[in-house]
Each structure stands twice: as structure tokens, then as C-alpha cells.
Enzyme design. Structure first.
Site, mmCIF file in Angstrom:
data_model
loop_
_atom_site.group_PDB
_atom_site.id
_atom_site.type_symbol
_atom_site.label_atom_id
_atom_site.label_comp_id
_atom_site.label_asym_id
_atom_site.label_seq_id
_atom_site.Cartn_x
_atom_site.Cartn_y
_atom_site.Cartn_z
ATOM 1 N N LYS A 58 -51.178 22.649 62.241
ATOM 2 C CA LYS A 58 -50.709 22.337 63.605
ATOM 3 C C LYS A 58 -49.185 22.406 63.625
ATOM 4 C CE LYS A 58 -50.870 18.755 67.172
ATOM 5 N NZ LYS A 58 -51.718 17.820 67.886
ATOM 6 N N GLU A 91 -49.849 18.705 60.208
ATOM 7 C CA GLU A 91 -48.888 18.893 61.304
ATOM 8 C C GLU A 91 -47.449 18.645 60.871
ATOM 9 O OE1 GLU A 91 -49.356 16.287 64.706
ATOM 10 O OE2 GLU A 91 -47.954 17.460 65.902
#
Ligand code: 13P
Length: 342
Positions: free
Chosen positions: A219, A177
Site C-alpha cells: 500500500k 504500507e
């Protein structure tokens, strides 16, 4: 765990139009959200809230995986049933946030570096034994005057890749992420330019650290103008810009891209994901899905207010948001579903 199992788990996390529920707020973040609503900032309040989430009937219809926090993975329902058992019984794969937070970066005013690599292999092994099958590490990149710097992007990308390699060694699917923040006056074009640079750097590092791309999930943020930018693009424009940026920077071997919500309203996050599905779904190499925290949880938290009597209504709101996002993955989200459900 064999590589094939890792790859199968990564695929499972993005299968059947489901998405991820991020419920991995650290204690300070959770407390901050509670404080805004006048909810007591105690371990018991956090436990009750997490019990509300994991016992929501039917959550597994829309949620493939739930990301937990260290405190939560060790907690139990009031009757003593471990949360992790309830999650698995609901057909949801348990995951765990393993970074220890974004800290001020030395020599880089206004920028952050995510920490948590020391001792990570042992912590990952423990989480795997507890039942987790995937993990999450969040890097934050701010846009502002003269930032992000090359130093900040490179250091964060390197840490993400080292984390991802360790996860795969232990048998956990890494959620990678790198979040480009929405705060500020920057334009959508600027967000796109920075996100592309960040993602290219991250994938270079993942390659250097020998991460198997088929066994991970990305992500990212959507491509959005800063919250204070006077021009706020339409849902269509955001969908176009986001997919264009991802096509330029994410290899086709990555099985899935699960967006964070990053402070968008719950409805906008669903509408933007929906538009991407409507326009591009059949033409993309990877699954596009959601891994929202605030955009799934916030309405439920506001209804709950820490009161037992609001429990069912809060669970209904949580179920509803998860279901709206599943509809968005199918390209079937609209105002009627938003108001009435399916
Ligand atoms: P938000 O959807 O609230 O941005 O949270 C996603 C997340 O997991 C941040 O790490």
C-alpha cells in the site's frame, strides 16, 4: 492456515476490479475529523458512523476488503449484529489495523517510527479468531530538510517486515504500507527518489524476514509533488511517474498494489488511478487498485454531519465514491460517471 489460503486471500483482495475501504482511523484521528464538522467525539458517534458505512447497500460491488480499527471490530449495529458479521455477509473481507501508531523517533527530529510489535503475535491470533483475514501497518516517511534519514527508513522497513512475517505465520495477509507524505514543498522528482529508496529498503527487509511476497499487498503513496510545491503535475504525469517508480522497486510476485489517498481530493485520486489503468493496466505484473480512506469516506462524512436524517444521502455518496474507484480500476472513470454514476 496454509500458505495457499493466504495467497488465495491476497489475490481475492485485488480481484474483480474491486479495492479496499480503509475505515481504520484510530479514535484520535476519527475524533479530529468529527471535530472539524462539529460532530460529537464520542464512542456512540463513532459507532453510528461506522454503522452507516457497513450498512451501505451494494458496497460489496466495489469493495473487496474493509480495514477496521480495534474499537470497530468489536462494535455492533444498534440491533446488536456485530459489524464483522455484516461485513462478511456483504461479501467483504474484514481486515484490521494492527500498528499502534507512528511516534517521534529518538535521535531523529521531525521523523517517526511506527510502534506495535510487542505482543503482536497474540493480538493477531485474536483478530484471526474474530474473523479478520488481513492486517495493516502504516509507516510514515516525511520529506524535508535533510530528511528522510537512512535511520528512519531502515527502522520503519524493518518493523514493516517483522509485522508482515508475524501476520503470515498467523494466516493474515499483511498490507505493507510505507507512506511517503505529501506535506511540503518538494517536487514530484524528489517524491519519486524517496519512494524508490523506501520501497527498495522495504523489499530488502521483507526478503530478509522471509515474507512470502505472493501473500501480501503493498500500500504505497502515488508519486506526487508536495502539496506546497508550485509545480503541480498533470494526471498523466503523475500516472507515468508512479508506474515508473513502482516498476523499478516492486517485485512482480506481489499480487497487488493498493494506493492510499494521502490527502488528495476524492476526484483526483480516482482520476490518477484511472489514468494508470488506461495507460498501463495490460502491461503490469501486479494489480493496481485503491485502499482509500479520505478519498472514499470524506464526502459521505461531510453529508452525514452526525444527523440521522442525512444517513441515506451519506450512504449514497459513499457508494458513489467506491463505484467511481472501481470504474477507475477498469480505466472507465470520467466526468460523466463522476456526476451521474454508471
Ligand atoms: P488515506 O486514503 O486517507 O490516505 O488513508 C489511507 C490509510 O489507510 C492510511 O493508513
Amino acid at each position: 492456515m496454509k500458505l495457499q489460503d493466504l495467497i488465495a486471500n491476497a489475490k481475492m483482495l485485488v480481484a474483480d476490479n474491486k479495492g479496499l475501504l480503509a475505515m481504520d482511523e484510530s479514535n484520535p484521528t476519527c475524533n479530529k475529523r468529527f471535530a472539524k464538522l462539529g460532530i460529537p467525539q464520542t464512542e456512540e458517534a463513532r459507532r453510528s458512523y461506522r454503522e452507516l458505512i457497513v450498512t451501505t447497500t451494494g458496497l460489496g460491488e466495489s469493495i473487496s476488503g474493509a480495514i477496521l480499527y480495534d474499537e470497530t471490530i468489536r462494535q455492533q449495529k444498534k440491533d446488536g449484529t456485530p459489524f464483522i458479521k455484516i461485513i462478511i455477509d456483504a461479501g467483504i473481507i474484514p481486515g484490521i489495523k494492527v500498528d499502534t501508531g507512528a511516534k517521534s523517533m529518538a535521535g531523529h527530529p521531525g521523523e517517526k517510527i511506527t510502534e506495535g510489535l510487542d505482543g503482536l503475535r497474540e493480538r493477531l491470533k485474536e483478530y484471526f479468531k474474530m474473523g479478520a483475514r488481513f492486517a495493516k501497518w502504516r509507516a510514515v516517511i516525511a520529506i524535508g530538510d535533510g530528511i528522510p534519514s537512512q535511520g528512519c527508513i531502515e527502522a520503519n522497513a524493518h518493523a514493516l517486515a517483522r509485522y508482515a512475517a508475524l501476520c503470515q505465520e498467523v494466516g493474515l495477509v499483511p498490507i505493507v504500507e510505507p507512506e511517503v507524505l505529501m506535506d511540503g514543498y518538494h517536487t514530484l522528482e524528489k517524491c519519486s527518489e524517496v519512494t524508490e529508496k523506501v520501497l527498495r529498503t522495504v523489499f530488502n527487509q521483507l526478503y530478509t524476514q522471509r515474507v512470502t511476497l505472493e501473500g501480501m499487498i503493498l500500500k504505497p503513496n502515488m508519486i506526487l509533488p508536495g502539496l506546497k510545491c508550485p509545480r503541480q503535475e498533470t494526471v498523466d504525469e503523475v500516472a507515468d511517474a508512479t508506474v515508473k517508480c513502482l516498476l523499478r522497486s516492486v517485485p512482480a510476485s506481489v499480487p497487488g498494489i493498493a494506493f492510499l489517498s494521502g490527502g488528495q481530493s476524492a476526484e483526483l485520486a480516482s482520476a490518477r488511478l484511472n489514468e494508470m489503468s488506461v495507460r498501463f493496466k495490460s502491461r503490469l505484473p501486479w494489480a493496481l487498485t485503491f485502499s482509500f480512506s479520505r478519498a472514499i469516506q470524506q464526502p459521505a462524512l461531510e453529508i452525514w454531519q452526525g444527523e440521522e436524517s442525512n444517513l441515506l444521502a451519506a450512504q449514497q455518496a459513499l457508494y458513489h465514491r467506491a463505484m467511481c474507484n472501481r470504474a477507475a480500476r477498469r480505466g472507465e472513470y470520467n466526468s460523466l460517471i463522476e456526476r451521474k454514476g454508471i
